[in-house]
Write a protein that holds these residues in place. Structure first.
Motif, PDB file in Angstrom:
ATOM      1  N   ASP A   1       0.729  -1.178   0.072  1.00  0.00           N
ATOM      2  CA  ASP A   1      -0.014  -0.170   0.057  1.00  0.00           C
ATOM      3  C   ASP A   1       0.785   1.319  -0.087  1.00  0.00           C
ATOM      4  O   ASP A   1       0.369   2.353  -0.504  1.00  0.00           O
ATOM      5  CB  ASP A   1      -0.969   0.116   1.114  1.00  0.00           C
ATOM      6  N   GLU A   2       2.081   1.094   0.456  1.00  0.00           N
ATOM      7  CA  GLU A   2       2.970   2.409   0.464  1.00  0.00           C
ATOM      8  C   GLU A   2       3.399   2.996  -0.714  1.00  0.00           C
ATOM      9  O   GLU A   2       3.570   4.175  -0.837  1.00  0.00           O
ATOM     10  CB  GLU A   2       4.094   1.973   1.518  1.00  0.00           C
ATOM     11  N   GLY A   3       3.571   2.183  -1.752  1.00  0.00           N
ATOM     12  CA  GLY A   3       3.899   2.585  -3.122  1.00  0.00           C
ATOM     13  C   GLY A   3       5.020   1.695  -3.694  1.00  0.00           C
ATOM     14  O   GLY A   3       5.153   0.512  -3.234  1.00  0.00           O
ATOM     15  N   PRO A   4       5.918   2.258  -4.433  1.00  0.00           N
ATOM     16  CA  PRO A   4       6.833   1.528  -5.100  1.00  0.00           C
ATOM     17  C   PRO A   4       7.830   0.842  -4.114  1.00  0.00           C
ATOM     18  O   PRO A   4       8.399   1.487  -3.367  1.00  0.00           O
ATOM     19  CB  PRO A   4       7.668   2.507  -6.005  1.00  0.00           C
ATOM     20  N   HIS A   5       8.126  -0.395  -4.308  1.00  0.00           N
ATOM     21  CA  HIS A   5       8.902  -1.282  -3.396  1.00  0.00           C
ATOM     22  C   HIS A   5       9.716  -2.237  -4.130  1.00  0.00           C
ATOM     23  O   HIS A   5       9.465  -2.552  -5.240  1.00  0.00           O
ATOM     24  CB  HIS A   5       8.361  -1.878  -2.388  1.00  0.00           C
ATOM     25  N   VAL A   6      10.678  -2.834  -3.542  1.00  0.00           N
ATOM     26  CA  VAL A   6      11.572  -3.873  -4.135  1.00  0.00           C
ATOM     27  C   VAL A   6      11.447  -4.982  -3.437  1.00  0.00           C
ATOM     28  O   VAL A   6      11.399  -5.018  -2.072  1.00  0.00           O
ATOM     29  CB  VAL A   6      13.184  -3.380  -4.131  1.00  0.00           C
ATOM     30  N   GLU A   7      11.108  -6.147  -4.218  1.00  0.00           N
ATOM     31  CA  GLU A   7      10.986  -7.511  -3.370  1.00  0.00           C
ATOM     32  C   GLU A   7      12.210  -8.289  -4.110  1.00  0.00           C
ATOM     33  O   GLU A   7      12.158  -8.487  -5.432  1.00  0.00           O
ATOM     34  CB  GLU A   7       9.704  -7.994  -3.643  1.00  0.00           C
ATOM     35  N   ARG A   8      12.580  -9.083  -3.268  1.00  0.00           N
ATOM     36  CA  ARG A   8      13.556 -10.529  -3.815  1.00  0.00           C
ATOM     37  C   ARG A   8      13.398 -11.569  -2.902  1.00  0.00           C
ATOM     38  O   ARG A   8      13.178 -11.371  -1.543  1.00  0.00           O
ATOM     39  CB  ARG A   8      15.080  -9.955  -3.745  1.00  0.00           C
ATOM     40  N   GLU A   9      13.938 -12.701  -3.523  1.00  0.00           N
ATOM     41  CA  GLU A   9      13.731 -13.752  -2.843  1.00  0.00           C
ATOM     42  C   GLU A   9      15.072 -14.651  -3.235  1.00  0.00           C
ATOM     43  O   GLU A   9      15.639 -14.398  -4.489  1.00  0.00           O
ATOM     44  CB  GLU A   9      12.532 -14.659  -3.332  1.00  0.00           C
ATOM     45  N   LEU A  10      15.734 -15.547  -2.329  1.00  0.00           N
ATOM     46  CA  LEU A  10      16.844 -16.461  -2.954  1.00  0.00           C
ATOM     47  C   LEU A  10      16.351 -17.794  -2.707  1.00  0.00           C
ATOM     48  O   LEU A  10      15.679 -18.263  -1.929  1.00  0.00           O
ATOM     49  CB  LEU A  10      17.896 -16.198  -1.617  1.00  0.00           C
ATOM     50  N   ALA A  11      16.904 -18.311  -3.887  1.00  0.00           N
ATOM     51  CA  ALA A  11      16.565 -19.898  -4.020  1.00  0.00           C
ATOM     52  C   ALA A  11      18.002 -20.704  -4.359  1.00  0.00           C
ATOM     53  O   ALA A  11      18.980 -20.277  -4.890  1.00  0.00           O
ATOM     54  CB  ALA A  11      15.686 -20.223  -5.030  1.00  0.00           C
ATOM     55  N   LEU A  12      17.956 -21.577  -3.660  1.00  0.00           N
ATOM     56  CA  LEU A  12      19.025 -22.940  -3.957  1.00  0.00           C
ATOM     57  C   LEU A  12      18.167 -23.883  -4.718  1.00  0.00           C
ATOM     58  O   LEU A  12      17.300 -24.259  -4.127  1.00  0.00           O
ATOM     59  CB  LEU A  12      19.918 -23.496  -2.603  1.00  0.00           C
ATOM     60  N   VAL A  13      18.577 -24.305  -5.765  1.00  0.00           N
ATOM     61  CA  VAL A  13      17.820 -25.431  -6.714  1.00  0.00           C
ATOM     62  C   VAL A  13      19.054 -26.240  -7.241  1.00  0.00           C
ATOM     63  O   VAL A  13      19.962 -26.223  -7.684  1.00  0.00           O
ATOM     64  CB  VAL A  13      17.376 -24.638  -7.973  1.00  0.00           C
ATOM     65  N   LYS A  14      18.615 -27.616  -6.664  1.00  0.00           N
ATOM     66  CA  LYS A  14      19.697 -28.678  -6.953  1.00  0.00           C
ATOM     67  C   LYS A  14      18.855 -29.434  -8.104  1.00  0.00           C
ATOM     68  O   LYS A  14      17.888 -29.735  -8.272  1.00  0.00           O
ATOM     69  CB  LYS A  14      19.625 -29.736  -5.765  1.00  0.00           C
ATOM     70  N   VAL A  15      19.688 -29.744  -9.081  1.00  0.00           N
ATOM     71  CA  VAL A  15      19.413 -30.307 -10.506  1.00  0.00           C
ATOM     72  C   VAL A  15      20.346 -31.478 -10.729  1.00  0.00           C
ATOM     73  O   VAL A  15      21.495 -31.175 -10.639  1.00  0.00           O
ATOM     74  CB  VAL A  15      19.409 -29.242 -11.488  1.00  0.00           C
ATOM     75  N   ARG A  16      19.726 -32.545 -10.877  1.00  0.00           N
ATOM     76  CA  ARG A  16      20.768 -33.844 -11.482  1.00  0.00           C
ATOM     77  C   ARG A  16      20.733 -33.979 -12.949  1.00  0.00           C
ATOM     78  O   ARG A  16      19.569 -33.696 -13.441  1.00  0.00           O
ATOM     79  CB  ARG A  16      20.152 -35.085 -11.032  1.00  0.00           C
ATOM     80  N   GLY A  17      21.929 -34.124 -13.269  1.00  0.00           N
ATOM     81  CA  GLY A  17      21.615 -34.196 -14.939  1.00  0.00           C
ATOM     82  C   GLY A  17      23.418 -34.654 -15.534  1.00  0.00           C
ATOM     83  O   GLY A  17      24.351 -34.035 -14.854  1.00  0.00           O
TER      84      GLY A  17
END
Length: 171
Positions: free
Chosen positions: A87-103
């Protein structure tokens, strides 16, 4: 029965609190007791003397429910400030992910190619797998994970949303 779009109701709340035992339990208890859902929750110490923490909660509901949540949070004794970034206005959002992939073979090459497009970093590797680190908006991480499913996705760990107002003022 009218079905409302969930994304339109999403709110990112920041709660600045004293860094003391039990405060997180009080806050989550407030949500639980009133039947409010928490979609994402992150907590971190933010002061040099370790006395203050910032909690970021992603929840949903119509404006009157969000107002009620904020009022109840503000009444908790160790809470300094509650802000609804949405509601306050423009803001920045971020998230961190660790993703393990076998291949191996082509899947391995394709996983690396996609990681490069998404600007994911390889933080661990073996001859049979990778662990990628990725930061960004929720949708970016969701899309990366979806692409990795067909290439050998093993495991995902996500930090939850952290947000802050844009500009020179604090929230």
């Amino acid at each position: 029965m009218k079905i409302q779009h969930r994304e339109a109701e999403r709110h990112v709340l920041t709660v600045v609190v004293d860094n003391e035992p039990g405060i997180l339990a009080k806050i989550t208890g407030l949500f639980t007791a009133r039947g409010y859902n928490i979609d994402s929750l992150t907590v971190a110490d933010i002061s040099e003397d370790h006395a203050i923490s910032r909690i970021t909660v992603v929840t949903g509901g119509p404006p009157q429910v969000i107002d009620q949540i904020m009022a109840q949070l503000e009444r908790l004794v160790p809470v300094h400030r509650v802000t609804d970034l949405t509601d306050e206005g423009p803001h920045v959002e971020r998230e961190l992910a660790l993703v393990k992939v076998r291949g191996t073979g082509e899947n391995r090459v394709e996983a690396l190619r996609i990681a490069d497009v998404f600007r994911a970093s390889v933080v661990d590797t073996t001859t049979e797998s990778f662990v990628f680190e990725l930061t960004g908006a929720k949708d970016k991480i969701d899309n990366f994970v979806a692409l990795m499913r067909s290439l050998g996705l093993v495991e995902v760990g996500r930090s939850g949303v952290v947000g802050m107002m844009r500009g020179s003022e604090g929230s």
